[in-house]
Design an enzyme around this catalytic site. Structure first.
Site, PDB file in Angstrom:
ATOM      1  CB  SER A 137      31.226  46.310  46.799  1.00 43.64           C
ATOM      2  OG  SER A 137      31.705  46.323  45.481  1.00 43.64           O
ATOM      3  CG  ASP A 195      28.175  40.177  42.800  1.00 38.56           C
ATOM      4  OD1 ASP A 195      28.364  40.937  41.827  1.00 38.56           O
ATOM      5  OD2 ASP A 195      28.473  40.469  43.970  1.00 38.56           O
ATOM      6  CG  HIS A 226      27.675  43.693  43.906  1.00 42.03           C
ATOM      7  ND1 HIS A 226      28.686  42.924  44.414  1.00 42.03           N
ATOM      8  CD2 HIS A 226      28.113  44.994  43.998  1.00 42.03           C
ATOM      9  CE1 HIS A 226      29.707  43.693  44.785  1.00 42.03           C
ATOM     10  NE2 HIS A 226      29.378  44.955  44.548  1.00 42.03           N
TER      11      HIS A 226
END
Length: 284
Positions: free
Chosen positions: A153, A229, A262
């Site tokens: 991320s 996600d 995620h």
């Protein structure tokens, strides 16, 4: 531990034949105490081994990856040191540092801030690429010519941009669900305007998609992205990065996975592939 740069051992734990440790030091780059984790594989008993740095995402610390990713087993198999820095300086006393989860504390975005009041402490690019690198090479059985970088991320963004901005520093690179075009997403706009001001040329230096367009290159990339996600459409934009790489001839393997989100259930599922990707290069 002895060395020019003083390092305090917070804890060490036997793990897959090696040692998972957590350490603290006084950082000259951030002006604060900084913590980081290191997994040393059993192969390091026989001499220096390659090093793989992992950059974590928003709200994470130096412990998140070590606890959740399940990476030590694979690093022990391939003989890689794993290094996990914190995601920002902490306890700075800067007003507003703890006001939001996506800016300030635990949200350093792996850049050197130029805007007050952040510029004094938020120097994560220099911290990761210079100070922490030197500290690890001094205190651990680490090879200085075999170093990889990956992240998730915000940390995936960091892995891509630090490697692109420092050619030759990292011999292998990969990412999980990176913020791949931060100039075109809310997280990036907030971070860049706060840390870097209004100069969009300065922003572009920390946008992986723009860096590829400008001619920067890295070793062949592996990126994994979950299609469930919740941040994919608004924040991550892997399709923009993929298009830039295709146009520029930057080698990229982008794998997209139905049903994966995620978090660290996703990351741990594909961790073995990422460790193997790095090991194939770093152990060559």
């Amino acid at each position: 531990m002895q060395g020019i740069r003083t390092l305090t051992t917070l804890s060490e734990h036997a793990c897959f034949g090696g040692v998972q440790g957590f350490y603290e030091h006084d950082s000259t780059e951030t002006g604060t105490k900084m913590k980081f984790g290191v997994f040393v594989p059993p192969q390091a008993k026989n001499g220096p081994v390659p090093v793989l740095f992992y950059l974590a995402g928003l709200t994470c610390s130096e412990e998140t990856f070590a606890i959740k990713a399940g990476a030590q087993r694979h690093a022990a198999e391939h003989g890689l040191i794993l290094v996990t820095p914190d995601t920002s300086p902490r306890n700075t006393g800067v007003e507003g540092a703890d006001a939001a989860w996506d800016f300030g504390t635990a949200a350093g975005f792996y850049l050197d801030a130029t805007e007050a009041p952040w510029s004094a402490n938020w120097r994560m690019e220099s911290y990761v690429t210079r100070e922490l690198r030197a500290l690890v090479l001094e205190h651990f059985e680490a090879r200085d010519d075999r170093i990889g970088l990956f992240g998730h991320s915000m940390g995936g963004h960091g892995a891509l941009t630090l490697a692109l901005n420092h050619p030759g520093l990292y011999q292998s690179v990969s990412a999980f669900a990176p913020i791949a075009a931060p100039m075109q997403c809310p997280w990036g706009l907030k971070a860049f305007s706060g840390y870097l001001g209004n100069d969009r040329k300065a922003w572009a230096r920390h946008d992986a998609t723009e860096l590829i367009k400008s001619g920067a290159r890295v070793p062949p990339l592996l990126i994994d992205q979950g299609l469930a996600d919740k941040f994919l459409a608004e924040q991550l934009h892997p399709e923009l990065f993929e298009a830039a790489c295709a146009a520029a001839g930057q080698p990229l393997t982008l794998r997209q996975h139905e049903g994966y989100d995620h978090g660290y259930y996703f990351i741990s599922t594909f961790m073995a592939d990422h460790i193997a990707h790095h090991a194939a290069i770093l152990n060559a």
